[in-house]
Design a protein around this motif. Sequence first.
Motif, PDB file in Angstrom:
ATOM      1  N   GLN A 183       0.859  -1.189   0.000  1.00 40.60           N
ATOM      2  CA  GLN A 183       0.000   0.000   0.000  1.00 40.60           C
ATOM      3  C   GLN A 183       0.895   1.239   0.000  1.00 40.60           C
ATOM      4  OE1 GLN A 183      -1.088   2.788   1.333  1.00 40.60           O
ATOM      5  NE2 GLN A 183      -3.275   2.791   1.693  1.00 40.60           N
ATOM      6  N   PRO A 184       0.806   2.083  -1.025  1.00 39.88           N
ATOM      7  CA  PRO A 184       1.814   3.146  -1.207  1.00 39.88           C
ATOM      8  C   PRO A 184       1.851   4.183  -0.088  1.00 39.88           C
ATOM      9  CG  PRO A 184       0.020   3.353  -2.798  1.00 39.88           C
ATOM     10  CD  PRO A 184      -0.142   2.026  -2.149  1.00 39.88           C
ATOM     11  N   GLU A 185       0.712   4.542   0.468  1.00 40.08           N
ATOM     12  CA  GLU A 185       0.727   5.573   1.510  1.00 40.08           C
ATOM     13  C   GLU A 185       1.298   5.041   2.817  1.00 40.08           C
ATOM     14  OE1 GLU A 185      -2.667   8.063   2.047  1.00 40.08           O
ATOM     15  OE2 GLU A 185      -3.113   8.161  -0.089  1.00 40.08           O
ATOM     16  N   VAL A 186       1.079   3.778   3.102  1.00 38.09           N
ATOM     17  CA  VAL A 186       1.696   3.172   4.287  1.00 38.09           C
ATOM     18  C   VAL A 186       3.209   3.129   4.111  1.00 38.09           C
ATOM     19  CG1 VAL A 186       1.858   1.090   5.695  1.00 38.09           C
ATOM     20  CG2 VAL A 186      -0.367   1.821   4.806  1.00 38.09           C
ATOM     21  N   LEU A 187       3.665   2.686   2.952  1.00 36.78           N
ATOM     22  CA  LEU A 187       5.097   2.624   2.693  1.00 36.78           C
ATOM     23  C   LEU A 187       5.732   4.004   2.680  1.00 36.78           C
ATOM     24  CD1 LEU A 187       5.320  -0.153  -0.043  1.00 36.78           C
ATOM     25  CD2 LEU A 187       5.877  -0.328   2.383  1.00 36.78           C
ATOM     26  N   ASP A 188       4.987   5.015   2.296  1.00 41.65           N
ATOM     27  CA  ASP A 188       5.524   6.375   2.288  1.00 41.65           C
ATOM     28  C   ASP A 188       5.851   6.841   3.706  1.00 41.65           C
ATOM     29  OD1 ASP A 188       6.170   8.823   0.805  1.00 41.65           O
ATOM     30  OD2 ASP A 188       4.502   9.690   1.920  1.00 41.65           O
ATOM     31  N   LEU A 189       5.049   6.427   4.676  1.00 40.86           N
ATOM     32  CA  LEU A 189       5.344   6.773   6.071  1.00 40.86           C
ATOM     33  C   LEU A 189       6.646   6.119   6.507  1.00 40.86           C
ATOM     34  CD1 LEU A 189       1.775   6.318   7.622  1.00 40.86           C
ATOM     35  CD2 LEU A 189       2.836   8.430   6.776  1.00 40.86           C
ATOM     36  N   HIS A 190       6.849   4.885   6.087  1.00 41.17           N
ATOM     37  CA  HIS A 190       8.086   4.167   6.395  1.00 41.17           C
ATOM     38  C   HIS A 190       9.278   4.883   5.769  1.00 41.17           C
ATOM     39  CE1 HIS A 190      10.189   0.374   7.500  1.00 41.17           C
ATOM     40  NE2 HIS A 190      10.943   0.668   6.457  1.00 41.17           N
ATOM     41  N   ARG A 191       9.146   5.283   4.508  1.00 39.38           N
ATOM     42  CA  ARG A 191      10.248   5.953   3.815  1.00 39.38           C
ATOM     43  C   ARG A 191      10.591   7.295   4.456  1.00 39.38           C
ATOM     44  NH1 ARG A 191       7.013   4.662  -0.700  1.00 39.38           N
ATOM     45  NH2 ARG A 191       7.668   2.730  -1.723  1.00 39.38           N
ATOM     46  N   LYS A 192       9.606   7.947   5.025  1.00 42.42           N
ATOM     47  CA  LYS A 192       9.846   9.247   5.666  1.00 42.42           C
ATOM     48  C   LYS A 192      10.480   9.117   7.046  1.00 42.42           C
ATOM     49  CE  LYS A 192       6.301  11.796   3.136  1.00 42.42           C
ATOM     50  NZ  LYS A 192       4.948  12.435   3.165  1.00 42.42           N
ATOM     51  N   GLY A 193      10.709   7.891   7.488  1.00 40.43           N
ATOM     52  CA  GLY A 193      11.433   7.701   8.735  1.00 40.43           C
ATOM     53  C   GLY A 193      10.579   7.570   9.966  1.00 40.43           C
ATOM     54  N   LEU A 194       9.334   7.130   9.817  1.00 35.39           N
ATOM     55  CA  LEU A 194       8.432   7.045  10.962  1.00 35.39           C
ATOM     56  C   LEU A 194       8.934   6.047  12.004  1.00 35.39           C
ATOM     57  CD1 LEU A 194       5.727   7.657  12.393  1.00 35.39           C
ATOM     58  CD2 LEU A 194       4.697   5.839  10.992  1.00 35.39           C
ATOM     59  N   VAL A 195       9.077   6.509  13.234  1.00 36.94           N
ATOM     60  CA  VAL A 195       9.331   5.659  14.395  1.00 36.94           C
ATOM     61  C   VAL A 195       8.488   6.224  15.529  1.00 36.94           C
ATOM     62  CG1 VAL A 195      11.011   4.697  16.003  1.00 36.94           C
ATOM     63  CG2 VAL A 195      11.703   5.203  13.643  1.00 36.94           C
ATOM     64  N   GLY A 196       7.389   5.549  15.845  1.00 35.17           N
ATOM     65  CA  GLY A 196       6.466   6.065  16.844  1.00 35.17           C
ATOM     66  C   GLY A 196       6.644   5.430  18.204  1.00 35.17           C
ATOM     67  N   LYS A 197       5.776   5.856  19.110  1.00 35.51           N
ATOM     68  CA  LYS A 197       5.754   5.338  20.469  1.00 35.51           C
ATOM     69  C   LYS A 197       4.308   5.106  20.887  1.00 35.51           C
ATOM     70  CE  LYS A 197       9.925   7.244  22.642  1.00 35.51           C
ATOM     71  NZ  LYS A 197      10.738   7.404  21.440  1.00 35.51           N
ATOM     72  N   PRO A 198       4.104   4.209  21.862  1.00 36.94           N
ATOM     73  CA  PRO A 198       2.763   4.096  22.436  1.00 36.94           C
ATOM     74  C   PRO A 198       2.477   5.297  23.326  1.00 36.94           C
ATOM     75  CG  PRO A 198       4.292   2.769  23.689  1.00 36.94           C
ATOM     76  CD  PRO A 198       5.064   3.322  22.526  1.00 36.94           C
TER      77      PRO A 198
END
Length: 652
Positions: free
Chosen positions: A404-419
């Motif tokens: 899914q391109p928009e999900v992968l775009d978040l990964h490419r932008k460096g997303l590292v979240g927290k609870p």
Amino acid sequence: MPHNTPGGTLDLSPEGARSMAITRRALLASSGLISLATALELADPAYAAAQSMTQGATPPSAAPLARVSRNSTWTRSGPGPLYWNIYGWSFPHNAPIPEDEWKANIDWLASDFAPSGYEMACTDGWIEGSSRTTEHGYITSYNDSWTHDWAYWAAYLAQRKMTLGVYYNPLWVHKAAVEDPTKTVVGRPDIKIADIVAEGDFFARDIGGNTLYWVDVTKPGAKEYVQGYVEYFKRLAVPFLRIDFLSWYEDGMDANIGRVNAAHGRENYVTALHWMNEAAGDAMEVSLVMPHLFDNAAAELANGDMVRINADADKGGWERLSGGRQNWQNAWPNWFNPFCGFTGWSHRNGRGQLILDGDFLRAHTFASDAERKTAVTLMTIAGSPIAIADLYSDIGPHGWVFTQPEVLDLHRKGLVGKPLYHNGTPYSVDPSSRDTERWAGQLPDGSWVVALFNRGDTATVDKSLSFARDLGIAGSAKVRDVWARRDFGLRTEAKASLAPHACALFHVVPQRQVTRFHAAWATWAGGANFNNNHPGYDGSGFVDKLEAGGEPGDALVTFAVQAPKAGTYAVRWRYANGLAASSTMTVSSERADGTVVDGPQRVTFPSTTSWDSWGNLNGSLRLQAGLNLVTIGRGASNVGAINLNWVELQLG
């Protein structure tokens, strides 16, 4: 933007600056090399005198902050890689993958997933059958039954614009090399391979048989052998080394099995990790698998890029993703499932710290598309690798969940979240301190990603995250449903009604000109940690322990910031300093490779009279065009302590 001090308020807004006759011409005359604070000193002698009492007429430089993490380009870039792994064949068959199956899956990867970013194929376990070695004892292929060696497959993948990842532990020595007196340690022709092992010191004697020895790191030649193994794979253009069974090496114990082999001890374990880290450098991503993560993962943090934080994927499905043991144990795996593992180790994730590895995903083993979305959403929000372990022959119609391109775009932008954190107590001590079902992360452009989950088995539930209360967003924000690819317009919360095992993933864009980055959702190191035990902060909390005397290394917070162009930017820090005197912190901006853009500079934070009182401090920072890592920390040359709520930058 007023600058609050114990004695009153100094107006540093553009209007206030104009009232002190600071002209645009005066600011531009410096070619962007002086800060707003410096300009104020030039225009207002009283302000300059006050500043000189704490930090002098110009902001002084500071010593770089001491870091204990491996802090490689890999970790500083954010999440783990996108790749395919052989586990989906080898686990069900309990055997090494045949070479023709490997090739068929690589060809499928190249056509169906490489265009979406899955550009690496990696081997996994079942490696005892690889006995053919080089003159220095290094295995030449994944299995003796394979016709082609590592070099062939590295080239085959490269021709398809992909890379080869390798599963192997440089502490392993195949008995065939030990028994061959012609095999010698690289760079040490005087030392035979047999000389670097101890008699009877086998890896998993009662499980895998007497096939692999452990290296004895106290013996001459051991360092050359271990580092030579890493260099061997580097020369084959292998960018990813997956090093397994580390807990078994350290103390010889498995939480489920008991004693599996001889203990080698903490000191030897740390030595071995250090050797591998040193040899890997920035050319290779070091993945540490099955570590006990003792001492708050101190050894792994200093010597690895990525760590496994849950039990094996096994047969896959919801039970492995969310079920099983929910409590912590002080041995690998600390938590059984990735939901708990990501939550429990979230204080160690983020840029320059550790990539948390939730293990492989087998899309076809989940019972529904909702479960498949939840699995990929969890890996995405936690910054984990997304590792496909389905095969071309069993994935069926489910490959869409990985592309899914928009999900992968978040990964490419460096997303590292927290609870969402409820308090500053470790999750291992207080399971109610963090929420496994509500997550958020901030992207370098200042926008947010929110993930909501329903781990329950029976009831539909409403889940939400308040933009003001939880994220510190003033007013409304644009909300987009990432999986549905649908805009919801302006809202004040992310909310969804979720069926059992379902999730929602939202992209949230605040509607304000100034970009605010929140410390509670940033990367923490050196003992810096979440807290909410003092009132007056924005959002869910703040970072405390920016002080001396914590963990090894300096306490610091790192923000990923995307700048539209190179230049000097106005910044504003919201902080509390309950000490009677001013405190100093070290601030810098760096590229992802660690080279300095600005700083390190010493910044003085005046007292706010109590920890319940918050102030705003203005300054400036030079940024490069594109991604910057902005770090603030309490180094050895600093004094005092602060609590940090957020930093604002005028990026527009």
